[in-house]
Design a protein around this motif. Structure first.
Motif, PDB file in Angstrom:
ATOM      1  N   ALA A 178      42.102 133.649  44.171  1.00 44.32           N
ATOM      2  CA  ALA A 178      42.910 134.276  45.218  1.00 44.32           C
ATOM      3  C   ALA A 178      42.976 133.392  46.464  1.00 44.32           C
ATOM      4  CB  ALA A 178      42.342 135.648  45.576  1.00 44.32           C
ATOM      5  N   LEU A 179      41.836 132.861  46.866  1.00 48.55           N
ATOM      6  CA  LEU A 179      41.807 132.004  48.062  1.00 48.55           C
ATOM      7  C   LEU A 179      42.584 130.717  47.824  1.00 48.55           C
ATOM      8  CD1 LEU A 179      38.073 132.579  49.052  1.00 48.55           C
ATOM      9  CD2 LEU A 179      40.067 133.264  50.399  1.00 48.55           C
ATOM     10  N   LYS A 180      42.421 130.133  46.635  1.00 51.02           N
ATOM     11  CA  LYS A 180      43.140 128.891  46.336  1.00 51.02           C
ATOM     12  C   LYS A 180      44.641 129.118  46.306  1.00 51.02           C
ATOM     13  CE  LYS A 180      42.963 127.118  42.163  1.00 51.02           C
ATOM     14  NZ  LYS A 180      44.352 126.862  41.742  1.00 51.02           N
ATOM     15  N   ASP A 181      45.075 130.229  45.705  1.00 55.37           N
ATOM     16  CA  ASP A 181      46.504 130.526  45.621  1.00 55.37           C
ATOM     17  C   ASP A 181      47.108 130.811  46.990  1.00 55.37           C
ATOM     18  OD1 ASP A 181      46.582 130.138  42.934  1.00 55.37           O
ATOM     19  OD2 ASP A 181      46.577 132.262  42.384  1.00 55.37           O
ATOM     20  N   LEU A 182      46.282 131.205  47.932  1.00 54.63           N
ATOM     21  CA  LEU A 182      46.772 131.462  49.286  1.00 54.63           C
ATOM     22  C   LEU A 182      46.723 130.215  50.168  1.00 54.63           C
ATOM     23  CD1 LEU A 182      45.304 135.006  49.921  1.00 54.63           C
ATOM     24  CD2 LEU A 182      47.707 134.396  49.775  1.00 54.63           C
ATOM     25  N   GLY A 183      46.399 129.075  49.565  1.00 49.50           N
ATOM     26  CA  GLY A 183      46.520 127.824  50.294  1.00 49.50           C
ATOM     27  C   GLY A 183      45.231 127.242  50.822  1.00 49.50           C
ATOM     28  N   PHE A 184      44.099 127.892  50.597  1.00 54.18           N
ATOM     29  CA  PHE A 184      42.833 127.324  51.046  1.00 54.18           C
ATOM     30  C   PHE A 184      42.441 126.167  50.133  1.00 54.18           C
ATOM     31  CE2 PHE A 184      42.610 131.698  52.665  1.00 54.18           C
ATOM     32  CZ  PHE A 184      42.202 131.481  53.970  1.00 54.18           C
ATOM     33  N   MET A 230      41.053 138.569  55.531  1.00 50.61           N
ATOM     34  CA  MET A 230      41.495 137.172  55.508  1.00 50.61           C
ATOM     35  C   MET A 230      42.656 136.990  54.546  1.00 50.61           C
ATOM     36  SD  MET A 230      37.775 135.281  55.473  1.00 50.61           S
ATOM     37  CE  MET A 230      38.514 133.669  55.229  1.00 50.61           C
ATOM     38  N   LEU A 231      42.540 137.634  53.381  1.00 53.43           N
ATOM     39  CA  LEU A 231      43.592 137.490  52.381  1.00 53.43           C
ATOM     40  C   LEU A 231      44.891 138.131  52.860  1.00 53.43           C
ATOM     41  CD1 LEU A 231      41.643 138.161  49.066  1.00 53.43           C
ATOM     42  CD2 LEU A 231      42.253 135.967  50.077  1.00 53.43           C
ATOM     43  N   ARG A 232      44.775 139.280  53.510  1.00 56.65           N
ATOM     44  CA  ARG A 232      45.980 139.944  54.008  1.00 56.65           C
ATOM     45  C   ARG A 232      46.659 139.108  55.082  1.00 56.65           C
ATOM     46  NH1 ARG A 232      43.529 146.115  54.342  1.00 56.65           N
ATOM     47  NH2 ARG A 232      43.930 146.670  52.159  1.00 56.65           N
ATOM     48  N   LEU A 233      45.849 138.498  55.952  1.00 49.30           N
ATOM     49  CA  LEU A 233      46.420 137.636  56.989  1.00 49.30           C
ATOM     50  C   LEU A 233      47.139 136.454  56.369  1.00 49.30           C
ATOM     51  CD1 LEU A 233      46.775 136.826  59.948  1.00 49.30           C
ATOM     52  CD2 LEU A 233      44.537 135.711  59.837  1.00 49.30           C
ATOM     53  N   ARG A 234      46.485 135.819  55.387  1.00 50.00           N
ATOM     54  CA  ARG A 234      47.118 134.663  54.747  1.00 50.00           C
ATOM     55  C   ARG A 234      48.357 135.092  53.969  1.00 50.00           C
ATOM     56  NH1 ARG A 234      44.974 129.572  54.890  1.00 50.00           N
ATOM     57  NH2 ARG A 234      46.492 128.114  54.014  1.00 50.00           N
ATOM     58  N   GLN A 235      48.298 136.272  53.356  1.00 49.00           N
ATOM     59  CA  GLN A 235      49.458 136.795  52.639  1.00 49.00           C
ATOM     60  C   GLN A 235      50.631 136.986  53.591  1.00 49.00           C
ATOM     61  OE1 GLN A 235      49.087 140.819  51.165  1.00 49.00           O
ATOM     62  NE2 GLN A 235      50.377 140.378  49.402  1.00 49.00           N
ATOM     63  N   ALA A 236      50.352 137.536  54.776  1.00 48.52           N
ATOM     64  CA  ALA A 236      51.416 137.747  55.765  1.00 48.52           C
ATOM     65  C   ALA A 236      52.000 136.412  56.204  1.00 48.52           C
ATOM     66  CB  ALA A 236      50.863 138.504  56.971  1.00 48.52           C
ATOM     67  N   GLU A 237      51.158 135.398  56.366  1.00 48.11           N
ATOM     68  CA  GLU A 237      51.651 134.080  56.759  1.00 48.11           C
ATOM     69  C   GLU A 237      52.560 133.503  55.686  1.00 48.11           C
ATOM     70  OE1 GLU A 237      48.060 131.944  57.375  1.00 48.11           O
ATOM     71  OE2 GLU A 237      47.747 132.691  59.423  1.00 48.11           O
ATOM     72  N   LEU A 238      52.159 133.651  54.422  1.00 48.77           N
ATOM     73  CA  LEU A 238      52.978 133.127  53.326  1.00 48.77           C
ATOM     74  C   LEU A 238      54.290 133.890  53.202  1.00 48.77           C
ATOM     75  CD1 LEU A 238      50.265 132.496  50.588  1.00 48.77           C
ATOM     76  CD2 LEU A 238      51.511 130.779  51.907  1.00 48.77           C
ATOM     77  N   GLU A 239      54.241 135.212  53.386  1.00 48.81           N
ATOM     78  CA  GLU A 239      55.469 136.008  53.315  1.00 48.81           C
ATOM     79  C   GLU A 239      56.428 135.613  54.426  1.00 48.81           C
ATOM     80  OE1 GLU A 239      53.987 139.960  53.431  1.00 48.81           O
ATOM     81  OE2 GLU A 239      53.669 140.080  51.251  1.00 48.81           O
ATOM     82  N   SER A 240      55.872 135.333  55.621  1.00 50.06           N
ATOM     83  CA  SER A 240      56.721 134.887  56.721  1.00 50.06           C
ATOM     84  C   SER A 240      57.354 133.539  56.398  1.00 50.06           C
ATOM     85  CB  SER A 240      55.886 134.787  58.008  1.00 50.06           C
ATOM     86  OG  SER A 240      56.652 134.269  59.077  1.00 50.06           O
ATOM     87  N   ALA A 241      56.550 132.636  55.824  1.00 49.35           N
ATOM     88  CA  ALA A 241      57.085 131.325  55.452  1.00 49.35           C
ATOM     89  C   ALA A 241      58.172 131.459  54.393  1.00 49.35           C
ATOM     90  CB  ALA A 241      55.956 130.421  54.944  1.00 49.35           C
ATOM     91  N   MET A 242      57.983 132.385  53.444  1.00 43.02           N
ATOM     92  CA  MET A 242      58.991 132.608  52.408  1.00 43.02           C
ATOM     93  C   MET A 242      60.278 133.157  53.013  1.00 43.02           C
ATOM     94  SD  MET A 242      56.633 134.210  49.360  1.00 43.02           S
ATOM     95  CE  MET A 242      58.066 134.693  48.402  1.00 43.02           C
ATOM     96  N   SER A 243      60.138 134.067  53.973  1.00 46.07           N
ATOM     97  CA  SER A 243      61.325 134.618  54.630  1.00 46.07           C
ATOM     98  C   SER A 243      62.088 133.540  55.371  1.00 46.07           C
ATOM     99  CB  SER A 243      60.918 135.741  55.595  1.00 46.07           C
ATOM    100  OG  SER A 243      60.342 136.821  54.899  1.00 46.07           O
ATOM    101  N   GLU A 244      61.336 132.667  56.063  1.00 44.43           N
ATOM    102  CA  GLU A 244      61.981 131.570  56.784  1.00 44.43           C
ATOM    103  C   GLU A 244      62.670 130.616  55.817  1.00 44.43           C
ATOM    104  OE1 GLU A 244      58.922 129.826  59.127  1.00 44.43           O
ATOM    105  OE2 GLU A 244      58.718 131.558  60.468  1.00 44.43           O
TER     106      GLU A 244
END
Length: 274
Positions: A54-60, A81-95
């Motif tokens: 999970a951590l690796k897939d979220l970019g760590f 931590m995972l939820r925060l990273r998930q939100a960051e990735l979702e924002s990047a995907m939206s952008e």
């Protein structure tokens, strides 16, 4: 215990990955046979494997993963931590999706160069209208900036009109102006025509002045595909002795649920060039 192959299948990872995690000390086998060198794992180790993946897939990085797990971060803290990273990735995907949409719009404009007829452009006067409107501010005038602002404005406006019992309204008219900040941002006016005497709580009623002279063209299809139509109109204005006199308006003639069937008249104020 499980052989490395069985553990890999249960964890939905490869044997090669487990060997790598063992080599770098990230996930050691529960037991290694001293004679054969075979690795064996316990079911309880799946929890650590899940956290690693999970951590690796979220970019760590794997070093960051090791640090997090070796510090014995609690489940609740790890979940945060995972939820925060998930939100960051979702924002990047939206952008990224927004950038892709803008690239698509530009590509369609390029592909349509010289192919869209300007014969349907009509110069006419546009009457004023009484509007119930809501306003918002967009960072710029690009489709990727206007769309996310104007769509929720219209949704909220229609909801407020219906809540107030106003049934005779429409069509919609959108118009734009430079924001007072002078930073390139745009004031977005999302309006619906309403009859005289109508008042709606928390909705401004304005008298939109008419346009003495406007170059107009009908756009058919979603507003995301407006750019080729706008640039065709610009070509007509430039080659027919006019110049633009301000932001164009959008008169929404037909807005069914399928945006591909939308019909919108673009009205750009113009004056004759000297």
């Amino acid at each position: 215990m499980f052989t490395i192959g069985d553990f890999a299948r249960h964890g939905r990872v490869s044997v090669r990955m487990l060997r790598h995690y063992d080599a770098i000390g990230l996930l050691r086998p529960a037991h290694v046979d001293p004679y054969s060198g075979y690795r064996f794992y316990e079911a309880g180790q799946l929890a650590r494997l899940n956290r690693v993946i999970a951590l690796k897939d979220l970019g760590f990085t794997l070093d960051q993963v090791r640090s997090i797990l070796d510090e014995q971060v609690g489940a609740e803290e790890l979940r945060g931590m995972l939820r925060l990273r998930q939100a960051e990735l979702e924002s990047a995907m939206s952008e990224a999706a927004a950038r892709l949409a803008r690239v698509g719009a530009r590509l369609r404009a390029i592909e349509s160069e010289g192919h869209m007829s300007t014969q349907d452009v009509v110069v006419k006067s546009v009457p004023g209208a009484r509007l119930a409107e809501l306003t918002g501010v967009a960072a710029g005038f690009g489709p990727g900036e206007i769309g996310p602002v104007i769509t929720p404005l219209y949704q909220e406006l229609c909801a407020r009109l219906e809540a107030a019992g106003v049934t005779a309204f429409g069509p919609g008219i959108a118009y734009y102006e430079d924001a007072p900040a002078g930073d390139g941002s745009i004031v977005v006016h999302a309006g619906m025509t309403v009859p005289a005497g109508v008042t709606v709580p928390d909705v401004e009623i304005v008298e939109l002045p008419g346009l003495g002279q406007a170059a107009t063209v009908v756009h058919r299809g979603p507003m995301d595909d407006l750019l080729p139509t706008i640039q065709t109109l610009a070509t007509w204005i430039d080659t027919n002795g006019y110049r633009s006199a301000g932001y164009s308006r959008e008169l929404y003639l037909e807005c069914p649920e399928d945006p591909a069937k939308w019909v919108t008249e673009i009205q750009e104020p113009v004056v004759r060039t000297p």
